[in-house]
Design a protein around this motif. Structure first.
Motif, PDB file in Angstrom:
ATOM      1  N   ARG A  16       0.863  -1.179   0.000  1.00 38.85           N
ATOM      2  CA  ARG A  16       0.000   0.000   0.000  1.00 38.85           C
ATOM      3  C   ARG A  16       0.899   1.227   0.000  1.00 38.85           C
ATOM      4  N   VAL A  17       0.687   2.096  -0.973  1.00 38.47           N
ATOM      5  CA  VAL A  17       1.447   3.336  -1.069  1.00 38.47           C
ATOM      6  C   VAL A  17       0.500   4.467  -0.685  1.00 38.47           C
ATOM      7  N   PRO A  18       0.719   5.084   0.479  1.00 36.21           N
ATOM      8  CA  PRO A  18      -0.206   6.139   0.912  1.00 36.21           C
ATOM      9  C   PRO A  18      -0.121   7.371   0.018  1.00 36.21           C
ATOM     10  N   GLY A  19      -1.260   8.049  -0.106  1.00 33.62           N
ATOM     11  CA  GLY A  19      -1.299   9.295  -0.868  1.00 33.62           C
ATOM     12  C   GLY A  19      -0.444  10.361  -0.205  1.00 33.62           C
ATOM     13  N   HIS A  20      -0.073  11.367  -0.983  1.00 37.87           N
ATOM     14  CA  HIS A  20       0.790  12.434  -0.484  1.00 37.87           C
ATOM     15  C   HIS A  20       0.077  13.349   0.509  1.00 37.87           C
ATOM     16  N   ASP A  21      -1.217  13.520   0.303  1.00 43.34           N
ATOM     17  CA  ASP A  21      -2.001  14.386   1.181  1.00 43.34           C
ATOM     18  C   ASP A  21      -3.455  13.936   1.116  1.00 43.34           C
ATOM     19  N   SER A  22      -4.339  14.700   1.707  1.00 38.29           N
ATOM     20  CA  SER A  22      -5.743  14.285   1.780  1.00 38.29           C
ATOM     21  C   SER A  22      -6.431  14.258   0.408  1.00 38.29           C
ATOM     22  N   THR A  23      -5.850  14.918  -0.600  1.00 31.88           N
ATOM     23  CA  THR A  23      -6.477  14.937  -1.924  1.00 31.88           C
ATOM     24  C   THR A  23      -5.933  13.842  -2.837  1.00 31.88           C
ATOM     25  N   THR A  24      -4.886  13.149  -2.421  1.00 37.69           N
ATOM     26  CA  THR A  24      -4.280  12.105  -3.234  1.00 37.69           C
ATOM     27  C   THR A  24      -4.654  10.743  -2.664  1.00 37.69           C
ATOM     28  N   PRO A  25      -5.311   9.897  -3.457  1.00 37.24           N
ATOM     29  CA  PRO A  25      -5.730   8.591  -2.923  1.00 37.24           C
ATOM     30  C   PRO A  25      -4.554   7.636  -2.750  1.00 37.24           C
ATOM     31  N   ASP A  26      -4.743   6.673  -1.866  1.00 38.85           N
ATOM     32  CA  ASP A  26      -3.764   5.604  -1.706  1.00 38.85           C
ATOM     33  C   ASP A  26      -3.774   4.743  -2.971  1.00 38.85           C
ATOM     34  N   VAL A  27      -2.678   4.061  -3.209  1.00 41.33           N
ATOM     35  CA  VAL A  27      -2.551   3.155  -4.343  1.00 41.33           C
ATOM     36  C   VAL A  27      -2.046   1.823  -3.812  1.00 41.33           C
ATOM     37  N   VAL A  28      -2.568   0.740  -4.357  1.00 43.91           N
ATOM     38  CA  VAL A  28      -2.086  -0.592  -3.993  1.00 43.91           C
ATOM     39  C   VAL A  28      -1.299  -1.135  -5.185  1.00 43.91           C
ATOM     40  N   VAL A  29      -0.086  -1.569  -4.909  1.00 42.27           N
ATOM     41  CA  VAL A  29       0.787  -2.092  -5.955  1.00 42.27           C
ATOM     42  C   VAL A  29       1.053  -3.565  -5.664  1.00 42.27           C
ATOM     43  N   HIS A  30       0.811  -4.406  -6.657  1.00 45.87           N
ATOM     44  CA  HIS A  30       1.073  -5.838  -6.534  1.00 45.87           C
ATOM     45  C   HIS A  30       2.245  -6.154  -7.454  1.00 45.87           C
ATOM     46  N   THR A  31       3.362  -6.530  -6.880  1.00 46.30           N
ATOM     47  CA  THR A  31       4.547  -6.835  -7.676  1.00 46.30           C
ATOM     48  C   THR A  31       4.821  -8.329  -7.649  1.00 46.30           C
ATOM     49  N   GLN A  32       5.313  -8.828  -8.753  1.00 44.17           N
ATOM     50  CA  GLN A  32       5.722 -10.219  -8.865  1.00 44.17           C
ATOM     51  C   GLN A  32       7.012 -10.282  -9.672  1.00 44.17           C
ATOM     52  N   ARG A  33       7.702 -11.384  -9.539  1.00 40.49           N
ATOM     53  CA  ARG A  33       8.906 -11.611 -10.328  1.00 40.49           C
ATOM     54  C   ARG A  33       8.608 -12.636 -11.405  1.00 40.49           C
ATOM     55  N   LEU A  34       9.163 -12.368 -12.589  1.00 34.50           N
ATOM     56  CA  LEU A  34       9.049 -13.351 -13.655  1.00 34.50           C
ATOM     57  C   LEU A  34      10.159 -14.373 -13.507  1.00 34.50           C
ATOM     58  N   HIS A  35       9.899 -15.570 -13.963  1.00 34.27           N
ATOM     59  CA  HIS A  35      10.897 -16.631 -13.942  1.00 34.27           C
ATOM     60  C   HIS A  35      12.135 -16.171 -14.708  1.00 34.27           C
ATOM     61  N   SER A  36      13.304 -16.492 -14.209  1.00 31.43           N
ATOM     62  CA  SER A  36      14.549 -16.042 -14.828  1.00 31.43           C
ATOM     63  C   SER A  36      14.675 -16.522 -16.275  1.00 31.43           C
ATOM     64  N   GLY A  37      14.160 -17.718 -16.576  1.00 35.08           N
ATOM     65  CA  GLY A  37      14.193 -18.200 -17.958  1.00 35.08           C
ATOM     66  C   GLY A  37      13.342 -17.358 -18.892  1.00 35.08           C
ATOM     67  N   LEU A  38      12.189 -16.933 -18.408  1.00 33.03           N
ATOM     68  CA  LEU A  38      11.324 -16.066 -19.208  1.00 33.03           C
ATOM     69  C   LEU A  38      11.977 -14.700 -19.404  1.00 33.03           C
TER      70      LEU A  38
END
Length: 156
Positions: A16-38
């Motif tokens: 969860r990446v919080p917004g900078h202030d009350s006017t900026t919404p939070d953002v949820v980032v889902h990260t994954q790693r790709l297989h090294s062969g790919l």
């Protein structure tokens, strides 16, 4: 998840990446790693090995930009490609200036990857399209893009 190139539970993170202030919404980032062969398979594409000289020649989907003219020798290249099923160029709007433009197809390896991404996640994207279509007019427009196979279609 084909050919043994799966992501395991230990290779992803939801943040969860919080917004900078009350006017900026939070953002949820889902990260994954790709297989090294790919990753190696994708990285071996000749397009990704172009030299700066080749990039400067043009005609390869990359364009030079200077965002900071006061910084000496500041120049970088942006590539504009599509990851759709066709090899043909597609009509689009240039992301920097909004003018009508044409975007070339990404190399076959990258387009195969985007096709696999859409295929392997089709249930997720179908559910997302259904929810978006019910949300608002913009949601209907996004749902149409998803249903028309446009997820990961812009490889800018």
């Amino acid at each position: 998840r084909s050919r043994g190139m799966a992501c395991t539970a230990s290779e992803h993170r939801i943040t969860r990446v919080p917004g900078h202030d009350s006017t900026t919404p939070d953002v949820v980032v889902h990260t994954q790693r790709l297989h090294s062969g790919l990753l190696a398979f994708l990285a071996e594409d000749p397009l990704l090995a172009l030299s700066e000289g080749d990039l400067k020649k043009g005609g390869n989907g990359f364009y030079g930009h200077v965002d900071y003219p006061r910084v000496p020798k500041h120049k970088y290249f942006e590539g504009y490609f599509h990851g759709l099923a066709t090899r043909a160029d597609i009509k689009c709007r240039h992301p920097r200036n909004g003018m009508p433009s044409s975007k070339p197809a990404a190399p076959p390896r990258l387009r195969a990857f985007t096709a696999a991404l859409r295929s392997k996640n089709s249930a997720l994207f179908d559910g997302l399209a259904e929810r978006l279509a019910k949300s608002c007019e913009a949601g209907e427009w996004l749902a149409k893009a998803i249903r028309n196979g446009r997820v990961a279609g812009d490889l800018a």
